[in-house]
Design an enzyme around this catalytic site. Structure first.
Site, short mmCIF file in Angstrom:
data_model
loop_
_atom_site.label_atom_id
_atom_site.label_comp_id
_atom_site.label_asym_id
_atom_site.label_seq_id
_atom_site.Cartn_x
_atom_site.Cartn_y
_atom_site.Cartn_z
N ARG A 154 -13.90 11.89 -95.04
CA ARG A 154 -14.82 12.85 -95.68
C ARG A 154 -16.19 12.23 -95.93
O ARG A 154 -17.22 12.86 -95.73
CB ARG A 154 -14.21 13.35 -96.99
CG ARG A 154 -13.02 14.26 -96.80
CD ARG A 154 -12.35 14.62 -98.10
NE ARG A 154 -11.67 13.47 -98.69
CZ ARG A 154 -10.95 13.52 -99.80
NH1 ARG A 154 -10.83 14.67 -100.45
NH2 ARG A 154 -10.35 12.46 -100.26
N ASN A 155 -16.20 10.98 -96.40
CA ASN A 155 -17.48 10.33 -96.69
C ASN A 155 -18.25 10.02 -95.42
O ASN A 155 -19.48 10.14 -95.38
CB ASN A 155 -17.22 9.06 -97.51
CG ASN A 155 -16.65 9.39 -98.88
OD1 ASN A 155 -17.36 9.80 -99.78
ND2 ASN A 155 -15.34 9.23 -99.04
N PHE A 163 -4.94 14.82 -99.55
CA PHE A 163 -4.11 13.64 -99.74
C PHE A 163 -2.90 13.95 -100.62
O PHE A 163 -1.79 13.49 -100.36
CB PHE A 163 -4.92 12.49 -100.33
CG PHE A 163 -4.24 11.16 -100.17
CD1 PHE A 163 -4.00 10.65 -98.91
CD2 PHE A 163 -3.84 10.42 -101.27
CE1 PHE A 163 -3.36 9.42 -98.74
CE2 PHE A 163 -3.21 9.21 -101.12
CZ PHE A 163 -2.97 8.70 -99.85
N LYS A 184 -15.46 1.47 -101.04
CA LYS A 184 -15.66 1.64 -99.60
C LYS A 184 -16.19 3.03 -99.25
O LYS A 184 -16.80 3.21 -98.19
CB LYS A 184 -14.36 1.34 -98.84
CG LYS A 184 -13.14 2.15 -99.29
CD LYS A 184 -13.02 3.50 -98.65
CE LYS A 184 -11.94 4.31 -99.33
NZ LYS A 184 -11.83 5.68 -98.79
N GLU A 240 -16.05 11.49 -102.69
CA GLU A 240 -16.21 10.65 -103.88
C GLU A 240 -17.36 9.64 -103.74
O GLU A 240 -17.93 9.20 -104.72
CB GLU A 240 -14.91 9.90 -104.17
CG GLU A 240 -13.77 10.79 -104.66
CD GLU A 240 -13.92 11.22 -106.11
OE1 GLU A 240 -14.89 10.82 -106.77
OE2 GLU A 240 -13.06 11.99 -106.59
#
Length: 341
Positions: free
Chosen positions: A255-256, A15, A191, A281
């Site tokens: 990614r999550n 990012f 989220k 994260e």
């Protein structure tokens, strides 16, 4: 800030690199700082970030650097894209250099031992800085590939919001403003947990009804918790709330979501995170969010269920059984039930 003064981006991940490219494409010289000198040298020479954004050319206006002191001294506007676990340790020793500067957090995470959001840590480190956050449905690769994208910059400092809009707003990237910094940032952090659940659901072959239910009930949980902490519930109907939730829970590029999908395929948490190769994260956020929800007594059954699977030895079938047999509730928390006969 003049056009000739570099804008700083702290962090060498996907990012941070995408934002650095956006800034450079808009005509601003950019210094992108990263801790690893080998990574900085490789990106300088090869004009690519192969680990995090393979195949995306680094704009000629982006200068990858390893000198944090010079980067902070030479910029008045600084975008912070550091992992939540590293932000404090990287910036706290240089607090004096941040006085009066614009600091915009790009990190969607929560500090484990304090439950502080990244902008709150920045505020603690540099109380005289101008603090903002950037959050929304923003997959780094799509931004880098110039897919039409919108985001939210949030700050009580109107001039900082305008400044961020001016440097980032472009042909394929639209920047909206908000004064609800806490709500915008909290939505971005929360989220990530639900994206893990969504990835698991897809890997397990669950239907469209199930996925829709998960996203909608995730929004209800996020909003319920955020309002208990002082956020504006309307923020969660915008890009930084439901917008970010939809893209993160729907895209294999998240990614999550990837971690959740790997878990649904039978990998352990350690194996899933190792396969990803960068920070997810949501795993860290889940631990602190579960504890905080218990502390403030906010009902978050999806968070509790995922925590039970990952850290308490419960099976997926046990958790599903518990969730589906739980006491019936009303649908939307903010609609009065006083009209019931």
């Amino acid at each position: 800030m003049t056009e000739q003064q570099p804008v700083a981006v702290l962090g060498g991940g996907s990012f941070g690199t995408a934002v650095a490219n956006l800034l450079a494409e808009n005509g601003h010289p950019v210094r992108q700082w990263m801790r690893d000198p080998a990574q900085a040298e490789s990106m300088r020479v090869n004009r690519e970030n192969p680990r995090y954004l393979k195949g995306i050319r680094l704009h000629d206006g982006v200068q990858p650097v390893n000198d944090l002191l010079a980067t902070l001294q030479g910029s008045e506007l600084i975008f912070v894209a550091l992992p939540s676990s590293a932000l404090r340790s990287v910036l706290a020793p240089h607090a004096e250099l941040l006085r009066g500067k614009g600091l915009v957090s790009l990190t969607k995470g929560i500090e484990a031992h304090t439950f502080k959001l990244m902008s709150q840590i920045l505020e603690e480190i540099a109380p005289e800085a101008r603090i903002g956050v950037l959050s929304g449905p923003n997959l780094a690769r799509e931004i880098a590939e110039h897919a039409l994208t919108a985001t939210v910059v949030a700050s009580e400092d109107e001039a900082l919001c305008r400044q961020v809009q001016e440097v980032l707003h472009g042909r394929t990237f639209r920047v909206y403003a908000s004064t609800d910094r806490f709500g915008v940032e909290l939505g971005g952090a929360l989220k990530n947990v639900y994206a893990i659940i969504a990835g698991m659901a897809v890997a397990l072959g669950m239907g469209e009804n199930t996925k829709s239910m998960l996203i909608t009930r995730a929004l209800a949980e996020m909003t319920r918790f955020a309002v208990s902490q002082g956020a504006n519930p309307m923020t969660f109907l915008g890009l930084a709330g439901v917008g970010d939730l939809i893209v993160t829970c729907s895209s294999p590029k998240s990614r999550n979501y990837q971690v959740g999908h790997a878990l649904g395929q039978g990998l352990t948490l350690e194996e899933a995170v190792s396969r990803l190769g960068e920070v997810a994260e949501g795993v860290n956020t889940l631990k602190v969010l579960k504890a905080k929800a218990q502390e403030v007594q906010v009902y978050m059954p999806l968070v509790a269920g995922l925590h039970a699977i990952l850290f308490e030895g419960r099976t997926l079938n046990q958790v599903i059984e518990h969730l589906m047999r739980a006491e019936p509730k009303t649908d939307v928390d903010f609609i009065s039930t006083s009209g019931f006969n």
